[in-house]
Design a protein around this motif. Structure first.
Motif, PDB file in Angstrom:
ATOM      1  N   ARG A 144       1.057  -1.146   0.105  1.00 18.87           N
ATOM      2  CA  ARG A 144       0.237  -0.089  -0.054  1.00 18.87           C
ATOM      3  C   ARG A 144       0.896   1.423  -0.333  1.00 18.87           C
ATOM      4  O   ARG A 144       0.151   2.287  -0.930  1.00 18.87           O
ATOM      5  CB  ARG A 144      -1.117   0.147   1.184  1.00 18.87           C
ATOM      6  N   LEU A 199      -7.182   5.934  -2.447  1.00 17.43           N
ATOM      7  CA  LEU A 199      -8.367   4.340  -2.531  1.00 17.43           C
ATOM      8  C   LEU A 199      -7.767   3.405  -3.185  1.00 17.43           C
ATOM      9  O   LEU A 199      -8.099   2.686  -2.948  1.00 17.43           O
ATOM     10  CB  LEU A 199      -9.562   5.582  -2.845  1.00 17.43           C
ATOM     11  N   LEU A 225      -6.460   0.217  -1.559  1.00 12.48           N
ATOM     12  CA  LEU A 225      -7.629  -1.220  -1.767  1.00 12.48           C
ATOM     13  C   LEU A 225      -7.040  -2.112  -2.623  1.00 12.48           C
ATOM     14  O   LEU A 225      -6.900  -3.558  -2.366  1.00 12.48           O
ATOM     15  CB  LEU A 225      -9.130  -1.048  -2.177  1.00 12.48           C
ATOM     16  N   ILE A 240     -16.415  -0.104   3.004  1.00 12.87           N
ATOM     17  CA  ILE A 240     -15.056  -1.131   2.406  1.00 12.87           C
ATOM     18  C   ILE A 240     -15.117  -2.322   3.144  1.00 12.87           C
ATOM     19  O   ILE A 240     -15.400  -3.125   2.859  1.00 12.87           O
ATOM     20  CB  ILE A 240     -13.634  -0.357   3.075  1.00 12.87           C
ATOM     21  N   MET A 286     -16.158  -5.985   1.682  1.00 13.28           N
ATOM     22  CA  MET A 286     -15.644  -7.409   1.233  1.00 13.28           C
ATOM     23  C   MET A 286     -15.991  -8.452   2.371  1.00 13.28           C
ATOM     24  O   MET A 286     -15.141  -9.844   2.533  1.00 13.28           O
ATOM     25  CB  MET A 286     -13.943  -6.412   2.870  1.00 13.28           C
ATOM     26  N   ILE A 342     -13.636  -3.958  -6.580  1.00 18.88           N
ATOM     27  CA  ILE A 342     -13.053  -2.538  -5.969  1.00 18.88           C
ATOM     28  C   ILE A 342     -12.667  -1.876  -6.785  1.00 18.88           C
ATOM     29  O   ILE A 342     -12.807  -0.446  -6.655  1.00 18.88           O
ATOM     30  CB  ILE A 342     -11.623  -3.070  -5.183  1.00 18.88           C
TER      31      ILE A 342
END
Lengths: 194, 194
Positions: B66, B87, B91, B159, B163, B175
């Motif tokens: 990330r 984002l 993600l 989110i 998930m 996503i």
DNA sequence: GTCTATACTGAGATAGAC
DNA sequence: GTCTATCTCAGTATAGAC
């Protein structure tokens, strides 16, 4: 409704709203209600059904008000109702119910968040949910069915988290912010599929 | 890592991803892992800490990726990174981790949704979360602090629900849709306060 | 250091007396 | 309708075998 039954509902609503469903024991609830353990199973059948009864006690008036608001907004315009108006019609009655009973809104949030009794919720809210889904779909005719379904799920998650994930009781305010955010989300161009 | 410890982590990850944390008992986990009940407390201390270990085993690489993605996107532009890119950086690594281990993503969703061990998550993800919050804030300088905080919460709810609230394993696809939706939400004009 | 056996407390559920 | 007693199963804790 008997006195014991109502006291159980009151105690359950308060405790579940504060602590969540899983974290609240029947023994805690009966202690607060001044009732016996077996009375829960006599009046409701199980802990799950007690939760359902907590929901149903308040859901009727809220759902009536939701449908009435949507009717009014639909009458005000020719054609499709703006997304923000539809969301407002769905969310404001819940926030207003919170004025007289702040814990109930949290209970609703907990239910979605904890994935509790999904079947029960869908059964009891089927009418109002399909009415609102239809209205939204009419306002958003260009996106695909699949993307529409996903956006509905994104919205559900945001609503649940907003209702129970945070302290404070000013639900009307946070719902104004939420409606803006979700309207922006629904107005987004469809994602291109790679 | 001992064989027993790893088998416990594998079994816990799979079962919690499928059923949720509360619905999964330690006896189920040890049965699947072929271990003894007390081994859980020997290796991890408690059920909560077992969950934390499940998370931490995979979170490190995901968070590294990330931050690397965000670094790259920041290097690509002058000034603020677009919301959608931020984002995406947050993600996509999770979705890609799902390729080799689909249950882990569900576990993460469960944790947020069930409100589990919030303190633990915040402790372990503090670095990456504050990095991303800062980047987003820089991209969105005009909205108020309060509205920014709420929008972050709306996003968290969406989110989490995305998930774990749905079947299927094509996380990258969903996503893409989620990033579009949330970008639209963040781009919405601030709600006027009445 | 690792694992097994077992016991403890508290949960939801249930049968049956009153 | 209500209450007592009891059942099963949950998470937890510990003593001791290897």
């Amino acid at each position: 409704m008997t006195d014991t039954k109502e006291k159980l509902l009151d105690a359950a609503e308060r405790l579940i709203g504060e602590q969540g469903f899983a974290a609240t024991s029947l023994r805690q609830i009966i202690s607060e209600a001044g009732a016996n353990l077996a009375s829960v199973h006599y009046h409701f059948g199980s802990k799950d059904e007690l939760l359902e009864a907590v929901v149903m006690r308040r859901a009727g008036p809220v759902n009536d008000r939701r449908l009435a608001l949507l009717d009014r907004y639909e009458a005000e315009v020719d054609g499709a109702v703006p997304v923000a108006r539809i969301l407002e019609a769905f969310l404001l009655p819940m926030a207003q119910a919170a004025g007289s009973n702040p814990q109930f809104v949290r209970v609703m949030g907990r239910i979605v968040a904890e994935g509790m009794i999904r079947a029960v919720i869908e059964k009891n809210f089927h009418t109002v949910l399909s009415r609102f889904a239809t209205a939204l779909r009419k306002t958003l005719p260009t996106i695909s069915d699949e993307e529409f379904r996903w956006r509905m799920l994104f919205m559900q998650g945001a609503i649940a988290h907003t209702m129970c994930g945070t302290p404070g009781n000013d639900f009307e305010h946070r719902i104004l912010l939420l409606v803006r955010f979700l309207s922006g989300g629904f107005a987004a161009p469809p994602a291109e599929v790679k």
